[in-house]
Design an enzyme around this catalytic site. Structure first.
Site, PDB file in Angstrom:
ATOM      1  N   GLY A  31       0.604  30.200  40.535  1.00 13.84           N
ATOM      2  CA  GLY A  31      -0.585  29.476  40.073  1.00 13.84           C
ATOM      3  C   GLY A  31      -0.821  29.429  38.583  1.00 13.84           C
ATOM      4  O   GLY A  31      -1.894  29.016  38.140  1.00 13.84           O
ATOM      5  N   SER A  37      -5.407  29.319  32.785  1.00 15.30           N
ATOM      6  CA  SER A  37      -5.339  29.635  34.217  1.00 15.30           C
ATOM      7  C   SER A  37      -5.781  31.064  34.510  1.00 15.30           C
ATOM      8  O   SER A  37      -5.408  31.997  33.788  1.00 15.30           O
ATOM      9  CB  SER A  37      -3.898  29.488  34.733  1.00 15.30           C
ATOM     10  OG  SER A  37      -3.463  28.159  34.678  1.00 15.30           O
ATOM     11  N   ILE A  38      -6.534  31.244  35.574  1.00 15.70           N
ATOM     12  CA  ILE A  38      -6.909  32.588  36.033  1.00 15.70           C
ATOM     13  C   ILE A  38      -5.628  33.391  36.302  1.00 15.70           C
ATOM     14  O   ILE A  38      -5.548  34.575  35.968  1.00 15.70           O
ATOM     15  CB  ILE A  38      -7.789  32.499  37.300  1.00 15.70           C
ATOM     16  CG1 ILE A  38      -9.144  31.862  36.955  1.00 15.70           C
ATOM     17  CG2 ILE A  38      -7.973  33.878  37.934  1.00 15.70           C
ATOM     18  CD1 ILE A  38     -10.002  31.490  38.162  1.00 15.70           C
ATOM     19  N   ASP A  83       6.973  24.470  45.326  1.00 15.31           N
ATOM     20  CA  ASP A  83       5.972  23.622  45.966  1.00 15.31           C
ATOM     21  C   ASP A  83       5.559  24.398  47.215  1.00 15.31           C
ATOM     22  O   ASP A  83       6.350  24.564  48.147  1.00 15.31           O
ATOM     23  CB  ASP A  83       6.619  22.272  46.327  1.00 15.31           C
ATOM     24  CG  ASP A  83       5.719  21.397  47.187  1.00 15.31           C
ATOM     25  OD1 ASP A  83       4.715  21.895  47.724  1.00 15.31           O
ATOM     26  OD2 ASP A  83       6.056  20.206  47.347  1.00 15.31           O
ATOM     27  N   VAL A  84       4.318  24.880  47.228  1.00 11.43           N
ATOM     28  CA  VAL A  84       3.881  25.802  48.295  1.00 11.43           C
ATOM     29  C   VAL A  84       3.743  25.129  49.666  1.00 11.43           C
ATOM     30  O   VAL A  84       3.534  25.815  50.659  1.00 11.43           O
ATOM     31  CB  VAL A  84       2.570  26.550  47.942  1.00 11.43           C
ATOM     32  CG1 VAL A  84       2.744  27.369  46.674  1.00 11.43           C
ATOM     33  CG2 VAL A  84       1.386  25.594  47.828  1.00 11.43           C
ATOM     34  N   TYR A 176     -18.499  20.807  45.957  1.00  9.54           N
ATOM     35  CA  TYR A 176     -17.280  21.602  46.216  1.00  9.54           C
ATOM     36  C   TYR A 176     -16.594  21.120  47.498  1.00  9.54           C
ATOM     37  O   TYR A 176     -15.379  21.205  47.641  1.00  9.54           O
ATOM     38  CB  TYR A 176     -17.609  23.099  46.255  1.00  9.54           C
ATOM     39  CG  TYR A 176     -16.397  23.972  46.017  1.00  9.54           C
ATOM     40  CD1 TYR A 176     -15.698  23.921  44.816  1.00  9.54           C
ATOM     41  CD2 TYR A 176     -15.945  24.842  47.006  1.00  9.54           C
ATOM     42  CE1 TYR A 176     -14.576  24.722  44.598  1.00  9.54           C
ATOM     43  CE2 TYR A 176     -14.835  25.651  46.787  1.00  9.54           C
ATOM     44  CZ  TYR A 176     -14.158  25.583  45.592  1.00  9.54           C
ATOM     45  OH  TYR A 176     -13.054  26.373  45.391  1.00  9.54           O
ATOM     46  N   LYS A 183     -11.608  27.050  51.425  1.00  6.23           N
ATOM     47  CA  LYS A 183     -11.813  28.446  50.984  1.00  6.23           C
ATOM     48  C   LYS A 183     -12.331  29.315  52.137  1.00  6.23           C
ATOM     49  O   LYS A 183     -11.985  30.491  52.226  1.00  6.23           O
ATOM     50  CB  LYS A 183     -12.771  28.515  49.792  1.00  6.23           C
ATOM     51  CG  LYS A 183     -12.196  27.979  48.475  1.00  6.23           C
ATOM     52  CD  LYS A 183     -10.956  28.724  48.006  1.00  6.23           C
ATOM     53  CE  LYS A 183     -10.590  28.315  46.575  1.00  6.23           C
ATOM     54  NZ  LYS A 183      -9.290  28.920  46.137  1.00  6.23           N
ATOM     55  N   ILE A 212     -15.150  28.916  35.938  1.00  7.40           N
ATOM     56  CA  ILE A 212     -14.471  29.150  34.655  1.00  7.40           C
ATOM     57  C   ILE A 212     -13.856  27.823  34.217  1.00  7.40           C
ATOM     58  O   ILE A 212     -13.305  27.096  35.053  1.00  7.40           O
ATOM     59  CB  ILE A 212     -13.326  30.202  34.800  1.00  7.40           C
ATOM     60  CG1 ILE A 212     -13.863  31.536  35.344  1.00  7.40           C
ATOM     61  CG2 ILE A 212     -12.617  30.421  33.467  1.00  7.40           C
ATOM     62  CD1 ILE A 212     -12.775  32.572  35.614  1.00  7.40           C
ATOM     63  N   THR A 214     -11.148  26.173  33.410  1.00 11.16           N
ATOM     64  CA  THR A 214      -9.688  26.141  33.395  1.00 11.16           C
ATOM     65  C   THR A 214      -9.226  24.685  33.348  1.00 11.16           C
ATOM     66  O   THR A 214     -10.040  23.772  33.415  1.00 11.16           O
ATOM     67  CB  THR A 214      -9.109  26.798  34.661  1.00 11.16           C
ATOM     68  OG1 THR A 214      -9.492  26.002  35.790  1.00 11.16           O
ATOM     69  CG2 THR A 214      -9.627  28.219  34.852  1.00 11.16           C
ATOM     70  N   LEU A 215      -7.919  24.497  33.261  1.00 13.65           N
ATOM     71  CA  LEU A 215      -7.358  23.136  33.249  1.00 13.65           C
ATOM     72  C   LEU A 215      -7.783  22.386  34.519  1.00 13.65           C
ATOM     73  O   LEU A 215      -8.199  21.227  34.459  1.00 13.65           O
ATOM     74  CB  LEU A 215      -5.834  23.205  33.164  1.00 13.65           C
ATOM     75  CG  LEU A 215      -5.081  21.873  33.077  1.00 13.65           C
ATOM     76  CD1 LEU A 215      -5.391  21.169  31.759  1.00 13.65           C
ATOM     77  CD2 LEU A 215      -3.583  22.085  33.212  1.00 13.65           C
TER      78      LEU A 215
END
Ligand code: 1JT
Length: 276
Positions: A31, A37-38, A83-84, A176, A183, A212, A214-215
């Site tokens: 990730g 990124s976190i 690629d997950v 969300y 999630k 946060i 992030t990108l």
């Protein structure tokens, strides 16, 4: 009495929090996309504690980012594509980790995706395809990785898995949408996985982070408004940093959290426990 600062100590170097805490340990980070990124903040904290790391990247565009971050500072780290949604690629990651390190102690899952248009407006507008994609990448991937990692954890005599989640997976948070549903699935997956792998000394935990910048978050309409609102609504009157998430990840990856599994820790300046 001293005045409390509203921002975390800018001089804190996560790299030197616990220099030898994870010496001899091996971790893989899924990730990292960008310096914000976190996953990258977590990587720095784990590496700073002495862990050897492997990184995966999604696509050629992100390979460059990951190499530019990892190569100058974490020499010798394994960097592999993944690629997950592809079991063969997931299997190939762990094959390479086995070949290079012969074991795995920590797996960091910091991967999510949904179509941008599904992170706004009514949840009801989620398409069948968008729902499946968000769940495949954001939730099922944890189970796919865990399956593939299992033999490597066995070689380490146990291990731990850390995944990233958000409050929208337990409560309805405007916009969300399908990510919240994914999630919820991720959080429940983590608990079932913790049950399955408990006997093998593998712990599975989640971190529920506050918003946060992030990108990934940058693409979301109204994200700055969310960040501003949090400064008013959180008990700490501020947003959190990726380094604060990394601190909790360091704890979850270490023997200091030895008895903790199936847990979701909120790193959100206290927002989740507030009522009206
Ligand atoms: C994704 C994105 C997963 C942004 C995410 C995410 N999990 C948390 N965020 C930040 C966020 C986003 C929204 C929000 C609150 C936090 C973007 C790319 C796809 C995966 O709304 C209140 C929309």
């Amino acid at each position: 009495m001293t005045t409390a600062t509203l921002t975390p100590d800018a001089t804190t170097q996560t790299e030197s929090w616990a220099p030898n805490l994870l010496k001899g340990k091996v971790g893989v980070i899924f990730g990292v996309a960008h310096k914000t990124s976190i996953a990258w903040a977590i990587a720095k904290a784990l590496h700073g504690a002495g862990m050897q790391l492997a990184f995966t990247y999604q696509g050629e565009r992100l390979e460059k980012n990951v190499r530019e971050l990892v190569e100058p500072t974490m020499e010798g780290s394994l960097i592999v594509p993944c690629d997950v949604t592809d079991d063969a690629q997931v299997a190939a990651v762990f094959k390479q980790i086995d070949d290079k390190y012969g074991k795995l102690d920590t797996l960091v899952h910091s991967v999510a995706f949904s179509k941008k248009e599904e992170l706004q407006g009514e949840y009801m507008n989620t398409t069948r395809e968008g729902f499946a994609l968000a769940h495949d990448i954001s939730a099922y991937s944890l189970t796919a990785m865990t399956k593939a990692a299992r033999p490597l954890f066995a070689k380490a005599g146990g291990g731990n898995i850390i995944t990233m989640t958000y409050l929208g997976g337990e409560r309805v948070v405007q916009n969300y949408n399908v990510m919240g549903v994914a999630k919820a699935s991720l959080e429940m997956s983590l608990r079932y996985l913790a049950k399955d792998l408990g006997p093998e000394n593998v712990r599975v935990n989640g971190i529920s982070a506050g918003p946060i910048k992030t990108l990934a978050a940058r693409g979301i309409t109204g994200f700055s408004t969310i960040l501003n609102k949090m400064e008013e609504l959180t008990p700490m009157q501020r947003n959190i940093t990726a380094d604060e998430v990394a601190g909790t990840a360091l704890y979850l990856a270490s023997p200091m959290s030895g008895g903790v599994t199936g847990e979701v820790i909120h790193v959100d300046a206290g927002f989740h426990m507030m009522g009206f």
